[in-house]
Structure formats: C-alpha cells, structure tokens
Design a protein around this motif. Structure first.
Motif, PDB file in Angstrom:
ATOM      1  N   ASP A 669      -5.035  26.457  19.696  1.00  0.00           N
ATOM      2  CA  ASP A 669      -4.802  25.452  20.737  1.00  0.00           C
ATOM      3  C   ASP A 669      -4.695  24.055  20.121  1.00  0.00           C
ATOM      4  O   ASP A 669      -3.847  23.257  20.506  1.00  0.00           O
ATOM      5  CB  ASP A 669      -5.957  25.491  21.750  1.00  0.00           C
ATOM      6  CG  ASP A 669      -5.752  24.509  22.890  1.00  0.00           C
ATOM      7  OD1 ASP A 669      -4.799  24.694  23.677  1.00  0.00           O
ATOM      8  OD2 ASP A 669      -6.526  23.533  22.993  1.00  0.00           O
ATOM      9  N   GLU A 670      -5.542  23.775  19.130  1.00  0.00           N
ATOM     10  CA  GLU A 670      -5.483  22.487  18.446  1.00  0.00           C
ATOM     11  C   GLU A 670      -4.146  22.306  17.727  1.00  0.00           C
ATOM     12  O   GLU A 670      -3.537  21.240  17.767  1.00  0.00           O
ATOM     13  CB  GLU A 670      -6.634  22.397  17.446  1.00  0.00           C
ATOM     14  CG  GLU A 670      -6.686  21.059  16.711  1.00  0.00           C
ATOM     15  CD  GLU A 670      -7.856  20.985  15.745  1.00  0.00           C
ATOM     16  OE1 GLU A 670      -7.927  20.007  14.979  1.00  0.00           O
ATOM     17  OE2 GLU A 670      -8.691  21.904  15.745  1.00  0.00           O
ATOM     18  N   GLU A 671      -3.667  23.404  17.078  1.00  0.00           N
ATOM     19  CA  GLU A 671      -2.384  23.339  16.354  1.00  0.00           C
ATOM     20  C   GLU A 671      -1.227  23.138  17.331  1.00  0.00           C
ATOM     21  O   GLU A 671      -0.294  22.373  17.055  1.00  0.00           O
ATOM     22  CB  GLU A 671      -2.192  24.627  15.544  1.00  0.00           C
ATOM     23  CG  GLU A 671      -0.975  24.616  14.654  1.00  0.00           C
ATOM     24  CD  GLU A 671      -1.079  23.633  13.526  1.00  0.00           C
ATOM     25  OE1 GLU A 671      -0.035  23.186  13.018  1.00  0.00           O
ATOM     26  OE2 GLU A 671      -2.227  23.300  13.159  1.00  0.00           O
ATOM     27  N   ILE A 672      -1.307  23.827  18.496  1.00  0.00           N
ATOM     28  CA  ILE A 672      -0.245  23.684  19.503  1.00  0.00           C
ATOM     29  C   ILE A 672      -0.186  22.243  20.013  1.00  0.00           C
ATOM     30  O   ILE A 672       0.885  21.647  20.149  1.00  0.00           O
ATOM     31  CB  ILE A 672      -0.474  24.675  20.655  1.00  0.00           C
ATOM     32  CG1 ILE A 672      -0.208  26.118  20.160  1.00  0.00           C
ATOM     33  CG2 ILE A 672       0.422  24.354  21.850  1.00  0.00           C
ATOM     34  CD1 ILE A 672      -0.626  27.184  21.141  1.00  0.00           C
ATOM     35  N   ASN A 673      -1.376  21.664  20.288  1.00  0.00           N
ATOM     36  CA  ASN A 673      -1.407  20.279  20.759  1.00  0.00           C
ATOM     37  C   ASN A 673      -0.864  19.323  19.704  1.00  0.00           C
ATOM     38  O   ASN A 673      -0.174  18.346  20.013  1.00  0.00           O
ATOM     39  CB  ASN A 673      -2.845  19.893  21.123  1.00  0.00           C
ATOM     40  CG  ASN A 673      -3.318  20.582  22.407  1.00  0.00           C
ATOM     41  OD1 ASN A 673      -2.503  20.915  23.272  1.00  0.00           O
ATOM     42  ND2 ASN A 673      -4.614  20.807  22.523  1.00  0.00           N
ATOM     43  N   LYS A 674      -1.179  19.607  18.425  1.00  0.00           N
ATOM     44  CA  LYS A 674      -0.663  18.775  17.340  1.00  0.00           C
ATOM     45  C   LYS A 674       0.852  18.840  17.291  1.00  0.00           C
ATOM     46  O   LYS A 674       1.545  17.829  17.141  1.00  0.00           O
ATOM     47  CB  LYS A 674      -1.275  19.232  16.013  1.00  0.00           C
ATOM     48  CG  LYS A 674      -0.785  18.432  14.819  1.00  0.00           C
ATOM     49  CD  LYS A 674      -1.406  18.956  13.534  1.00  0.00           C
ATOM     50  CE  LYS A 674      -0.854  18.204  12.323  1.00  0.00           C
ATOM     51  NZ  LYS A 674      -1.432  18.725  11.062  1.00  0.00           N
ATOM     52  N   LEU A 675       1.394  20.065  17.414  1.00  0.00           N
ATOM     53  CA  LEU A 675       2.855  20.235  17.381  1.00  0.00           C
ATOM     54  C   LEU A 675       3.509  19.557  18.586  1.00  0.00           C
ATOM     55  O   LEU A 675       4.602  19.007  18.491  1.00  0.00           O
ATOM     56  CB  LEU A 675       3.207  21.726  17.355  1.00  0.00           C
ATOM     57  CG  LEU A 675       2.848  22.465  16.052  1.00  0.00           C
ATOM     58  CD1 LEU A 675       3.113  23.956  16.201  1.00  0.00           C
ATOM     59  CD2 LEU A 675       3.655  21.912  14.896  1.00  0.00           C
ATOM     60  N   LYS A 676       2.822  19.641  19.761  1.00  0.00           N
ATOM     61  CA  LYS A 676       3.361  18.958  20.946  1.00  0.00           C
ATOM     62  C   LYS A 676       3.477  17.448  20.684  1.00  0.00           C
ATOM     63  O   LYS A 676       4.475  16.811  21.034  1.00  0.00           O
ATOM     64  CB  LYS A 676       2.465  19.226  22.146  1.00  0.00           C
ATOM     65  CG  LYS A 676       2.586  20.638  22.725  1.00  0.00           C
ATOM     66  CD  LYS A 676       1.666  20.805  23.928  1.00  0.00           C
ATOM     67  CE  LYS A 676       1.798  22.202  24.560  1.00  0.00           C
ATOM     68  NZ  LYS A 676       0.891  22.369  25.697  1.00  0.00           N
ATOM     69  N   ALA A 680       6.840  15.261  20.482  1.00  0.00           N
ATOM     70  CA  ALA A 680       7.072  14.093  21.328  1.00  0.00           C
ATOM     71  C   ALA A 680       7.523  12.901  20.501  1.00  0.00           C
ATOM     72  O   ALA A 680       8.412  12.146  20.883  1.00  0.00           O
ATOM     73  CB  ALA A 680       5.784  13.744  22.103  1.00  0.00           C
ATOM     74  N   ILE A 681       6.902  12.748  19.295  1.00  0.00           N
ATOM     75  CA  ILE A 681       7.295  11.644  18.398  1.00  0.00           C
ATOM     76  C   ILE A 681       8.733  11.812  17.947  1.00  0.00           C
ATOM     77  O   ILE A 681       9.531  10.877  17.928  1.00  0.00           O
ATOM     78  CB  ILE A 681       6.340  11.578  17.193  1.00  0.00           C
ATOM     79  CG1 ILE A 681       4.934  11.171  17.672  1.00  0.00           C
ATOM     80  CG2 ILE A 681       6.846  10.595  16.147  1.00  0.00           C
ATOM     81  CD1 ILE A 681       3.871  11.274  16.595  1.00  0.00           C
ATOM     82  N   LEU A 682       9.087  13.065  17.558  1.00  0.00           N
ATOM     83  CA  LEU A 682      10.449  13.332  17.092  1.00  0.00           C
ATOM     84  C   LEU A 682      11.468  13.091  18.216  1.00  0.00           C
ATOM     85  O   LEU A 682      12.553  12.560  17.979  1.00  0.00           O
ATOM     86  CB  LEU A 682      10.565  14.771  16.591  1.00  0.00           C
ATOM     87  CG  LEU A 682       9.870  15.061  15.261  1.00  0.00           C
ATOM     88  CD1 LEU A 682       9.938  16.541  14.942  1.00  0.00           C
ATOM     89  CD2 LEU A 682      10.531  14.267  14.144  1.00  0.00           C
ATOM     90  N   ASN A 683      11.111  13.518  19.435  1.00  0.00           N
ATOM     91  CA  ASN A 683      12.016  13.281  20.574  1.00  0.00           C
ATOM     92  C   ASN A 683      12.235  11.785  20.795  1.00  0.00           C
ATOM     93  O   ASN A 683      13.342  11.335  21.083  1.00  0.00           O
ATOM     94  CB  ASN A 683      11.458  13.930  21.834  1.00  0.00           C
ATOM     95  CG  ASN A 683      11.603  15.448  21.818  1.00  0.00           C
ATOM     96  OD1 ASN A 683      12.495  15.988  21.151  1.00  0.00           O
ATOM     97  ND2 ASN A 683      10.736  16.149  22.533  1.00  0.00           N
TER      98      ASN A 683
END
Length: 698
Positions: A669-676, A680-683
């Motif tokens: 869950d922590e990794e998923i939130n990090k990727l989210k 968002a930054i990349l978008n």
C-alpha cells in the motif's frame, strides 16, 4: 623567448630549486625522455605521435576527435596529497578546431578551465594542490556541443610536472656560446654551427632561435640546417645551451644571415586533393595539401563556380559561407608564389549544401521496461522512437543522472547497482539535429537482496534453572548470523515444543514429577537456515505432592469409580491404545469437547511487529515456495502426514503468517501511494510540457 628571458633572470639573481619531472613516461610529449609513442595516455579521441610539428624535440602528441563523443585524452601521475605541483604544457590548435580546452581535471583542490587558443605553440602553466594520490590531467579537442563532430585536432608537447619548491638540484647554467656562425647560405636555407658549451654536469640540448622565435632543439648536436627561409631576407639567429636540470645559458652572439635572391620562373605545383567537409545548409570547409614550389608558395586563391572568392595566404583551407541551402557548387584553387607564378587549376570539389535544419523532435518512449534484475544489475529495453529524419541516439538516466548513450541500440544493461535498492530509469531519444524527445515513462527497478545461505552459529551454553516437579526455566546466549537470527526452536526429548522468536529463554511447563528430560535448541534465520544442534541440557524434575496417580494396576478395577474423581497419572495415558508414542495422552479414535485450551509454551508471534524482525523479501519468498512447495516455518504435507500437527504451534505459525501477510499488504500500500504521487508529478510535468509546446507552436 619568455622561457629564456626568465632563465636569465633566475641565473642573475635567484637560486632555483629543481625537482624531478613526474611526467616520466617515454613518449612524444616528454622533454627529456622523448620517443615516438603515446605511452602513459588514455584517450577517447584518436591519439597519435606526430613528427610534422613539435614544440621541442622531434615529436608531439596529436589528438583528433571522433564522431561518437571521442574528444578527450587523459594522463594520471603519482602524487602526494596536499603537495603543490607546477604543471606546464605547450599546446596549439590544429587546422580544424572548436573551443579545445584543459578541463575537468581530477584530484586537484582547484582547477580553472583553460581554453587552448591559436595555431601557434603556447605555454600553459598552473600551480595546483593534489587532493588524491593519483590526480588526472584531462585535455579536450572541442567543447561538449561538438562531441559528435569528427576531425577537431589539437597538439600538445614539452610537458613538465614538478613539485612546487622541490628539493635542491643542479643550479649551475651551461657556459654561453660565443662563436655562433652560418655557412652555405642559399635562397631558402643556411647552415648554423657553434662550439660546444661547457657545464658542471653536462649540456643536454641546444635551442635555436630565428628572429627571437624558437625553431629547433638539436640535443647535443652543435649545428643546425635552417630551411624554409625567404629569399632576399635578413635573419638573426641565436642559440641557448641547456642542461638536464633545466638550467639555461645566457644568449649567444647573434649570427646575421642574408638569404640569396635567385630569379624565380617556376610555377607552384597544382593542388590535386581539394576536398570539402562539415558542409551545412549555408557553408562548407575546404581543405587541401600544400603546393610545392622552388622558392615558396605565398598564396592560394579560391574560386566558386569560376569566380574568385578568397585569397588564403599560406593557409591550406578556407571556410566558405553565405551559400544557398540544397544547392550544388564547384570549387577550385590556384597556388601562387612571390614572383607571381601561378599553378594550373586544382581538381574540382563538388559541394551540395544541406537541406534546412531539422527542428522536429523524436517521439517519446512509452514502454521502457526492465528485466533480468539481479542484486547489482538490470536489463533495460524499449521500442524504437520515430523521427521525421531518424533517431541517432538514446540517452539513459538513472535517478535523473545520465549514465549512458546507446546510439541506435534500444536497450542497455545497467551494472554497479546496490542490492535491495529502488531506482528510477528514464530514456530520451535524440536525432542528428540535436532534437530531444520528451522524457519516457519511468521504469522503477528494485534490486534483489543477496541470497542468504549462511546458517546461524550453534548454541553452546543451553542451561536450566528453577526446576520444579512440573517445570524448568531454560536460557542460552544469543546465536550470531550474517543477517540476523529470527527464531529459536526448543526440543524436549527430540520433539519440538516451542518457537521463542528472538527471546533467548523458555519456561517449560507440564512436566512429570521425578522424571529426566533432555532439552536442545536450534537457531534459525529469515532465509530458513538452521544452526547445528545446541548442547543437551538434562533436567530431572522433583518428586511432586504425594497424590496417588492413575496406574495400570488400578485402571480396570471394578471397585474404583474413576467417573467421580480427578485423574492423575505419573506416566502417559492411552485411551483405546497402549502405544502413546511418547505423548502424555494418546486417543485411538475421535475426541469431542466443549472447549480445548492450548497453553502455548513458545512466544506468541507478535514479535513479527517488532522493528528488529527481518521480514523476508517477496522475491526470496517466491523462490522458497518454488523450491520447497510450502511457506517458511510451516511443515510440509509430507511432514504433517508423518508427524501430525501440534495445534498450539500450528496456530502460532499460522498467526505469524497472517501478521507477515499484513506487513506485506501495508508495504504494498505504501509503494502504491508512492507511485500514485510520482504519477501525479509526472502528469503535472507533462501538462506543463504540453503548454510549452503549444506556446512554441503558437
């Protein structure tokens, strides 16, 4: 001449300190150990020993850039950290050059970028402090923007590296030459000669000057044939004597030479190798070999489509500008001498200028992926980018830092990574015009954890204390392991009775009074490695409280009603069987009860949530399951079939697996939130890039 004047000043008023030249490789740039070699230098540019031009001696080093970022040459020497060094290098530009410089030196406290300017030999000097034992000198044939341009050329020669204020050496200069004379003078040459200079150690070189400019180093030869002179011209010649320590005599007498003036009726030879290079949309670089003449060529006249466009003097090249894109031109050259004799026309160089510049960037890479990831490497791959002309290079970035240019190869093997570490990789596509795509997708790579095959050390001090009729307290010193011990398993008479986690002790209960027991302990790590068996601790319980127990003698007496009293047994009890197999109660058949309470003798597995607990990596867990067919610390089907299940231990093991699963879920869950967040930054970056592109198009 500056060098000679400085030597004179030092000889008149200052005693110099001479130090060993640390530039001691025998090669073309060594002032005292010259050879036809490039030894000691590493290079990305093409490196040659050149005998066509030298600042001293017969050779110099010539570096020529390639078209694949090959533009550097490096020299490393042994130094003392903290020591100051005087470094002197003579250098000059070649016929084709673009902002060459001394730059990016390694192992010095400070170093200024120093451009190499001009086609005449120039001395460059620095006093620098070494910060490592192996500092490196770096010289570049061109600026970074020219890294894919071939042919940029520089020359270096006469290199010295000495300690500043070195140990005292030979400070006595050679005697002055007083009989310099000339003979056999022609229209273009003269023969100089002189008597040998004397020195307390020995003369190692004579340096000849023509009108104050150094033209030759003759070694120990006391004469020199000067050529290439101009007819009907007066020249002043002088000579200095030098010794091995660098001491220089004062200037010799001046030999005045007047060259002869014969009539010149011979035309120069025709240029036969006129060629062009570096052609752009509006320019081209013409070059040719020197024409020969009985006296000397004084000028080259360049024609474009039959019309004269330039006189280059003695320069064998010309940069033509102001051309029209996508157009064909014919160029020719004539050579001329001072008497006005003109060669026949050269060969014709046909030049087609390029089409207008390419301003369209390649498409962005969207499928960057990794595979075959190990503890220290990963293989990156991607689909080819598209471009209106053609992609010429892919540049790979690791955590935002460039690590490779792959050319047209759509893949790269990354090495030198750190185990158990997360990395972000991106790629840009480039075309020949220097247009760069937007950034690719990010490939997140997690390197593997090194396999743990080392077992913990065996326990050698298992001991017991506070023994009663039904219990004893076991204790031992902690086992050591290369990664870390995660559990201790306690055995009673060879049967596992508890897993204590990282606790180095266990209170054994439920023992039989007046009975001898043997206890042992094994240490385990997260990878499932198990230590050798500990020492055996033998324990004998005390006699107990005197209660008459159930025995085989009174078990079946009709006079005894066991339904109305508690049942006590000093030994094992079998119901429906006489083979208890060492268990305190053995039942041949089913058992029904309103409740069963298991008093777990080991630690309850909440140790999983302690910070010191080493949770097995998912990749290692996958390998363990593939190899063993079951979870770590959970018995296999074959073992359960053979030995049965200890309900208390099994419930504890299952709870441990549930708690470990909870930790895996929380980590994911922590990794998923990090990727989210990263997404968002990349978008946001992509939106900004789109706005910038839209503004440029508008």
């Amino acid at each position: 001449m500056i060098k000679k004047l400085l030597s004179i000043v030092l000889l008149l008023g200052v005693s110099s300190a001479i130090a060993q030249n640390l530039y001691d490789d025998s090669n073309a740039a060594s002032p005292t150990n010259e050879s036809n070699s490039t030894a000691g230098w590493t290079n990305t540019a093409q490196l040659f020993s050149d005998n066509t031009t030298a600042q001293s001696g017969q050779f110099s080093l010539r570096a020529v850039s390639t078209n694949n970022n090959g533009r550097g040459m490096e020299y490393t020497f042994n130094a003392v950290v903290g020591q100051d060094y005087d470094i002197t290098i003579w250098a000059r530009e070649g016929a084709q050059s673009s902002d060459p410089a001394f730059a990016n030196w390694f192992g010095f406290q400070t170093f200024p970028v120093t451009p190499i300017v001009g086609t005449t030999w120039t001395q460059y000097s620095w006093t620098l402090t070494a910060t490592t034992a192996t500092p490196t000198i770096r010289i570049f044939t061109s600026s970074y923007s020219q890294r894919f341009v071939a042919g940029n050329t520089i020359y270096v020669d006469n290199i010295t590296i000495v300690e500043a204020g070195g140990t005292a050496g030979d400070t006595e200069a050679p005697s002055t030459i007083t009989d310099l004379a000339s003979s056999n003078t022609t229209t273009t040459s003269t023969q100089l000669s002189w008597s040998a200079s004397t020195d307390n150690v020995g003369v190692t070189n004579y340096e000849v000057f023509q009108n104050g400019i150094s033209i030759a180093n003759t070694g120990t030869t006391t004469g020199f044939n000067v050529t290439g002179l101009t007819p009907s011209t007066s020249y002043n010649f002088t000579v200095f004597a030098e010794d091995a320590a660098g001491n220089t005599s004062t200037v010799s007498n001046t030999a005045v030479v007047n060259t002869l003036a014969p009539p010149d009726n011979q035309a120069p030879s025709a240029v036969t190798d006129l060629a062009s290079s570096n052609t752009t949309t509006t320019s081209t670089q013409l070059t040719w070999s020197a024409s020969t003449d009985n006296v000397g060529v004084t000028n080259y006249e360049v024609f474009q489509n039959g019309v004269s466009i330039a006189n280059t003097g003695t320069t064998t090249g010309f940069n033509v500008t102001g051309l029209t894109p996508s157009t064909s031109y014919n160029f020719t050259v004539f050579a001329e001498d001072a008497a006005g004799n003109t060669s026949t026309v050269s060969n014709t160089a046909v030049v087609n200028t390029l089409t207008p510049a390419d301003n369209q960037a390649p498409s962005a890479i969207t499928d960057l992926a990794s595979s075959n990831t190990t503890t220290t490497s990963t293989q990156l791959s991607w689909s080819a980018s598209t471009d209106n002309v053609g992609v010429t290079n892919y540049e790979v970035f690791q955590n935002g830092i460039s690590i490779a240019n792959t050319g047209t190869t759509t893949g790269f093997n990354v090495t030198g990574l750190t185990p158990s570490t997360s990395y972000n990789f991106t790629v840009f596509a480039e075309d020949a015009a220097g247009n760069t795509s937007t950034v690719s997708n990010t490939a997140v790579v997690n390197t593997l954890t090194p396999a743990d095959n080392q077992a913990p050390s065996a326990i050698t001090d298992l001991a017991s204390s506070n023994t009663t009729s039904t219990s004893t307290q076991l204790s031992w010193s902690a086992s050591t392991d290369n990664v870390g011990v995660t559990n201790y398993e306690v055995f009673q008479n060879g049967v596992s009775i508890a897993n204590t986690g990282t606790t180095t002790g266990f209170n054994v209960t439920g023992l039989t009074p007046n009975t001898s027991y043997n206890f042992t302990v094994f240490a385990e790590d997260a990878a499932g490695n198990t230590s050798a068996v500990s020492n055996t601790e033998s324990v004998t319980t005390s006699a107990g409280n005197g209660i008459v127990d159930y025995t085989s003698e009174n078990a079946n007496l009709s006079t005894v009603d066991w339904t109305a009293r508690d049942l006590y047994a000093t030994q094992n009890v079998g119901i429906g069987t006489t083979d208890t197999q060492g268990y305190r109660l053995a039942v041949a058949g089913n058992v029904i009860a309103e409740g069963v309470k298991v008093e777990l003798q080991g630690n309850w597995p909440d140790f999983v949530f302690e910070e010191s607990f080493d949770l097995m990596d998912l990749e290692e867990l996958r390998k363990f399951i593939k190899t063993n067919g079951h979870l770590p610390n959970v018995p296999s089907a074959a073992k359960v079939k053979e030995e049965g299940i200890d309900l208390g231990k099994m419930n504890a093991n299952l709870l441990q697996k549930i708690e470990e699963l909870t930790l895996y879920i929380l980590s994911q869950d922590e990794e998923i939130n990090k990727l989210k967040n990263e997404n968002a930054i990349l978008n946001d970056v992509l939106k900004r890039l789109e706005l910038l592109e839209k503004k440029q198009l508008d």
